[in-house]
Every structure is written in C-alpha cells, then in structure tokens.
Design an enzyme around this catalytic site. Structure first.
Site, PDB file in Angstrom:
ATOM      1  N   ASP A 117      -6.146  -5.816   1.121  1.00 44.98           N
ATOM      2  CA  ASP A 117      -5.684  -6.780   2.105  1.00 44.98           C
ATOM      3  C   ASP A 117      -5.045  -6.043   3.277  1.00 44.98           C
ATOM      4  O   ASP A 117      -4.340  -5.047   3.083  1.00 44.98           O
ATOM      5  CB  ASP A 117      -4.676  -7.724   1.439  1.00 44.98           C
ATOM      6  CG  ASP A 117      -4.208  -8.833   2.351  1.00 44.98           C
ATOM      7  OD1 ASP A 117      -5.066  -9.567   2.868  1.00 44.98           O
ATOM      8  OD2 ASP A 117      -2.987  -8.965   2.532  1.00 44.98           O
ATOM      9  N   GLU A 170     -10.054  -4.624   4.342  1.00 45.39           N
ATOM     10  CA  GLU A 170     -10.099  -5.763   5.261  1.00 45.39           C
ATOM     11  C   GLU A 170      -9.808  -5.271   6.673  1.00 45.39           C
ATOM     12  O   GLU A 170      -8.683  -4.894   6.997  1.00 45.39           O
ATOM     13  CB  GLU A 170      -9.075  -6.834   4.881  1.00 45.39           C
ATOM     14  CG  GLU A 170      -9.108  -8.024   5.836  1.00 45.39           C
ATOM     15  CD  GLU A 170      -7.897  -8.931   5.757  1.00 45.39           C
ATOM     16  OE1 GLU A 170      -7.960 -10.060   6.301  1.00 45.39           O
ATOM     17  OE2 GLU A 170      -6.876  -8.519   5.177  1.00 45.39           O
TER      18      GLU A 170
END
Length: 620
Positions: free
Chosen positions: A336, A365
């Site tokens: 993330d 990400e």
C-alpha cells in the site's frame, strides 16, 4: 529497400536508431544512430548523457559519421553504462560547418539492476477481494471486537456513507464477509480462470476497510482465525492459485495495539506512555495528542519507517510480519502507498520476502509512471531492481478509459509504448492491470454513465443506478475493455463483482456486497471466457506485443510466443469500423464478434461498434 525519406532523425523505439530497445540492465552498452537528411548539411554530432543518480554527472561523446543510407547521413555512437543504476537523460546536438545546429531530446533511458523475477503473477488472472463484502458464512456477532463495530443484518443494504453525529465517516459498519466465505467460492473463482487471489487487508483493524491495522499478528476475528487463513492458502494452492496480501506499512490505526489511542488493548501504546516500546514508531509533533498521520487523517497515524525496532518487526527479523505470513501460506505482498515508503524500506521487504520464499512477489501501489515517480523530493527506485517486482498499472487503466471515451487509439499506443519503453521488461510483464479497484468507481458505472458525476450530491451518487440504455452501453464497453485488458501484457486483475455487473461510484459505493444469486450472467460468462482465453494461450501469458492499428476508434495489436500469435482488435466507435491487416494470413475467431473478409493482400476485419474480438493468427 527501406524508404527513409519520411523517417525522423531519431526514434528511440526503433532498433535502427537505438539498441537495445527500452530500459537496459546495468553494464549494457547502448548504441545510437542519427539519420539526418543529407540536404541538412550536418557535419558533426554529439551525444550528451546526464546520469541523474550520480549527482547529474554529464558525459559527452562524439558520434562518428559512418556513411550514407539513401538521402540520409548516418552518425553513430555508443554509451557504456558501466555499473550505473538509475535514469539517464540523453540528448543529441547536430552541427553544420556554417554554425547552424539542431538539438534533439532529452530522452529517458532507464537503467536497472538485472534480477530474477518470478513469472507466475504476470502470466495469469488476478482477482481482488475486499474481504468484508465478498461472502459471509454466517452473520457475525461483533461483541468484544475492536473498534465499536456494528453489522448489517441485510446483506443487500447500502454501506453506511453518511457522517455520524460528530460529523465523521468512521467506517465501523461491517457486513461480515469472511475467509470461510471465500473458501466456499474457490471453485467458482477457479472456474473464472483466477490464478492469484489478492486480498485487501485481512489483519485485525477497527474499520471495515482494515487499512488502519490494529494487530499485524492476527487475522481479524470477523474474518476468521490465523488457522483459517493457512487453510485458505492450502485450498487455493491445491487449485493452482496463489495468494497475495495487502501490506499496509506506512501507517497503523489510531485504534491499534501499537498506538492504542482509545486504550482498547492491554498493551501500553505509544499514545499512553513516553516509555512505550512503540512510541519511537510514531512521529509526535507534541506528545501525545499531535502526531503525523496519513494525509492528515487522525485515525491513521503515520509510522517512522527509519525506526530500527519497527523495521525489525515488519521485515528484518526472522519472525517478521513479511516473513511470518509468507510462512503461513501467502505467496506475495502488494505494498500500500509504496511511494510513501523509503526505498531502503521497500528493498528490505523485497529481500525478506525472497529469503522466506524464493518465488515470493512484491507489487507496489503507484498511480503514475513508476520509472519517473518522485515522492518527497526523491526519484524512487521502485522498478530498478531489488524493490518492487511490478506495479499497479493505473496508466493502463487511464489509457483504456480514455480510448473507450473517444480518446483515439493513437493516444493509447503512445501512452502504453512510453510505459513499455521506460519499464524493465520484467516490471512491464509483472504489472497488476485492472479496470477498477477499491479506490476507483465501478468500471461499469463509469462506462455506462460516462463519468463520476462529482457535480451531483453524495446522496444522489449513493442511490444512482444505470438506466437500461446506460447499462447496455456500459456492458458493451466493459466487454470490449475487459478483452483488451486480458490480451495486454501483465496480470489482468478483476475487482470482485465487476464480472457480475456491480455498479457504484466512489468509496463506499464501489465497496458494496457481492450480489450472489443476482449476478449478470452474460458478464460472468464473458469473464469466464476471458479467463480461459488467458489461461490457454501462451502468447497472451508471456508474448511480446506489436501494434497493428491505433487510430481514432480502432486499436489492434498482436501477442506472440511459443509459435503462437493472437490478434486483439477493438472498436470504441458508435459505428462499424473496418481494418485492413496487411498480412496474408488466416484468422480463427476465438472470442467476440467481427466479420473477416479474406483478401489477396491480407484479411479485412469489420468490427461492430463498442466491441472487440480476439483471433488466432495462422501463417498464410
């Protein structure tokens, strides 16, 4: 004979001008050729290269005249990269005897550290599951669980989207999707062609999205137990599927064992005592009430990734979070907000993952071109080797949406060839390609409605549903867009329920519950056919890509590998579109609708509006 009269002086994507193509491994010698017109009278050429990661060191090299090709002078030179890793910005200077000059560039050259990257991810289909909303095996009782949760009794209700009495949207409403529910549907997912399951966070957390981790050591009890997770992995592996977890390491939860802002945990958290072992994990501006948080959201306190004990806990220790959950059955991590993690922190995760499982994968990400990403004033090393094996391919999603909204095939080709040129091949082929995620509106809604309608009220967006006409158009476009996605290099990733025709604008409307028993069967069957297409054809799993058409509403490319060639052709227009292929070969339809008219010079395809088709190409 090649006609060079209309050719440019330099084209970085053409092997006649630059070899090797695209990004190169460290230690490579790159050869450049300029082809100015003889009439221009250039007598001298110089290559200038700026090595960004060496403090912008500049190296200038003469390019030697090497002869003529038709009406073009040829100037050639080579750049020896040496042990450098990073971006090189190169340009050319052409000079005449009369003092006239022409500059070209700068151009980007990505130089990476070669490494072995597991191929399993990029070859097959990935399915993204938002755990609370996929399927529940029973209606859970939230009593005693962290966060003051409440559970919707009706699976089909809207998620809570209105602020509470304090004006906050706290995301404490749960539906109770669990790991046993996922296990119940593994055969369904296998039948879709899924080869990787990517889970949004599954560790204990107070909020339904679970991005504010409360306990990295524990599966959220509403999802099940640690043993349930290992059992899920075993069952997935038995069906030939891998499991990827969401690693949220940039921040924890305000309600967590580590920060313990509400005192739920018996441990002494960072906000409770200056002497807490967790206090150095966080960046307090004024302890204990003022601290750095992710995007200023108080419920997500940011961590200090340079803290040795935090690093040891996440990746450096033998029993670290990264290693322990791989040991428990996971096969990889999606990081993330990877661009908000320090490069050496990401490198540590990568090293720990490979040490635990040699074929473990790390996906980052990143929303932009990952080769040029700058975060906090630093050019990131995401795909330069030893960091992320691949990235979430939002540039591809943007290009697909733009194309099917009338943006023109030429713009798609330009955008995607830029990515292919800038990325190491392993990163390009290991990209996580998706049309929608938990952070974007549902793809069917976007395509059918034509936009996000941010000018409308949130209440309007909450209750919006596509009209029959909008839904028909959205489904047509979704089928074509999904075909493009499944034929493109990288892992085609389906956000849970997109294959079932789910609708919804932004969070939380894009996170509604899976409509079991109310699926759009036409779409499910289409995605099942796409999964089989991807699974059964080597050319789509690892083949190269060559564009055949890219102009206006037409886009077509071939993928070739292992003696097989697949043609994918799409028409984003509202009327039929014809395309001459220009090569004398036979086509066998595999999926979709298109009329093939054989011709002496090659077949002509007529593609219906808002559609796409895939063909097996045979030698003529």
């Amino acid at each position: 004979m090649i006609d060079l009269t209309d050719q440019p002086i330099y084209n970085s994507r053409d092997s006649r001008y630059k070899t090797p193509y695209g990004a190169v491994p460290s230690g490579t010698q790159v050869r450049f050729t300029l082809r100015p017109g003889r009439v221009e009278g250039f007598s001298r050429a110089t290559l200038s290269a700026r090595f960004e990661s060496r403090g912008d060191q500049i190296e200038s090299l003469p390019m030697l005249w090497s002869g003529l090709e038709l009406d073009r002078d040829l100037f050639q030179g080579s750049l020896d990269i040496g042990d450098y890793v990073g971006l090189v910005w190169y340009s050319f200077l052409l000079e005449r005897l009369d003092g006239g000059r022409q500059e070209l560039g700068p151009y980007q050259l990505t130089v990476y550290q070669a490494e072995e990257v597991p191929s399993w991810f990029g070859e097959g289909m990935t399915y993204q599951i938002f755990p609370d909303r996929f399927l529940r095996s029973r209606v859970p009782d939230p009593a005693g669980m962290v966060g003051g949760r409440w559970v919707h009794q009706d699976w089909e209700e809207l998620p809570e989207w209105r602020p509470d009495q304090r004006g906050e949207i706290r995301n404490r409403d749960f539906f109770g999707g669990d790991l046993l529910g996922v296990m119940e549907k593994l055969d369904y997912l296998k039948g879709l062609g899924v080869e990787t399951l990517y889970f949004n966070p599954i560790f204990e957390a107070s909020e339904n999205h679970r991005y504010g981790t409360a306990d990295y050591d524990k599966i959220d009890p509403m999802l099940g137990s640690n043993q349930d997770f290992s059992r899920l992995c075993d069952e997935a592996h038995r069906r030939g599927m891998r499991v990827m977890l969401d690693g949220v390491f940039n921040h924890t939860g305000y309600v967590s064992r580590y920060f313990n802002g509400d005192g739920f945990y018996p441990d002494v958290g960072a906000s409770q005592s200056w002497d807490s072992p967790y206090r150095p994990w966080f960046n307090f501006i004024q302890w204990p009430k003022r601290y750095e948080s992710w995007w200023g959201i108080y419920s997500l306190p940011a961590v200090n990734e340079s803290c040795p004990s935090y690093r040891d806990f996440i990746f450096a220790g033998e029993n670290s979070v990264v290693r322990r959950w791989l040991r428990a059955g996971a096969d990889g991590w999606r990081l993330d907000v990877a661009d908000e993690l320090p490069d050496d922190f990401v490198a540590g995760i990568h090293q720990a993952a490979r040490a635990e499982k040699p074929d473990a994968l790390v996906i980052g990400e990143v929303w932009e071109d990952g080769s040029t990403k700058v975060a906090y004033g630093v050019r990131r090393k995401h795909i330069l080797g030893g960091h992320c094996d691949g990235l979430m391919n939002y540039p591809l999603r943007n290009a697909i949406l733009a194309f099917f909204r009338g943006g023109g095939g030429e713009h798609f080709v330009s955008a995607m060839e830029t990515i292919r040129e800038n990325y190491p091949p392993s990163a390009f082929y290991s990209a996580m390609n998706s049309l929608g995620t938990h952070d974007t509106p549902r793809i069917l809604t976007l395509l059918g409605a034509g936009g996000e309608y941010r000018n409308q009220s949130r209440d309007w967006r909450a209750h919006f549903r596509l009209s029959p006409k909008q839904r028909r158009r959205g489904k047509d476009l979704l089928r074509a867009a999904a075909l493009l996605l499944f034929c493109f290099p990288g892992s085609p990733t389906v956000y849970y329920g997109d294959e079932a025709g789910m609708e919804g604008f932004e969070d939380p409307f894009n996170r509604q519950t899976y409509p079991w028993g109310r699926e759009d069967r036409e779409l499910v069957d289409w995605f099942r056919a796409l999964g089989a297409l991807r699974r059964d054809h080597p050319a789509l799993r690892r083949g190269n890509i060559r564009y055949v058409a890219g102009q206006g509403p037409l886009l077509a490319f071939t993928r070739s590998a292992a003696g097989e060639t697949i043609l994918c052709a799409c028409n984003a227009g509202d009327g039929p579109a014809a395309m001459e292929l220009g090569f004398p070969r036979e086509l066998t339809p595999l999926l979709g609708r298109a009329h093939v008219d054989p011709g002496e010079e090659g077949p002509t395809l007529t593609i219906p509006p808002l559609s796409g088709a895939a063909f097996l190409v045979h030698e003529g």
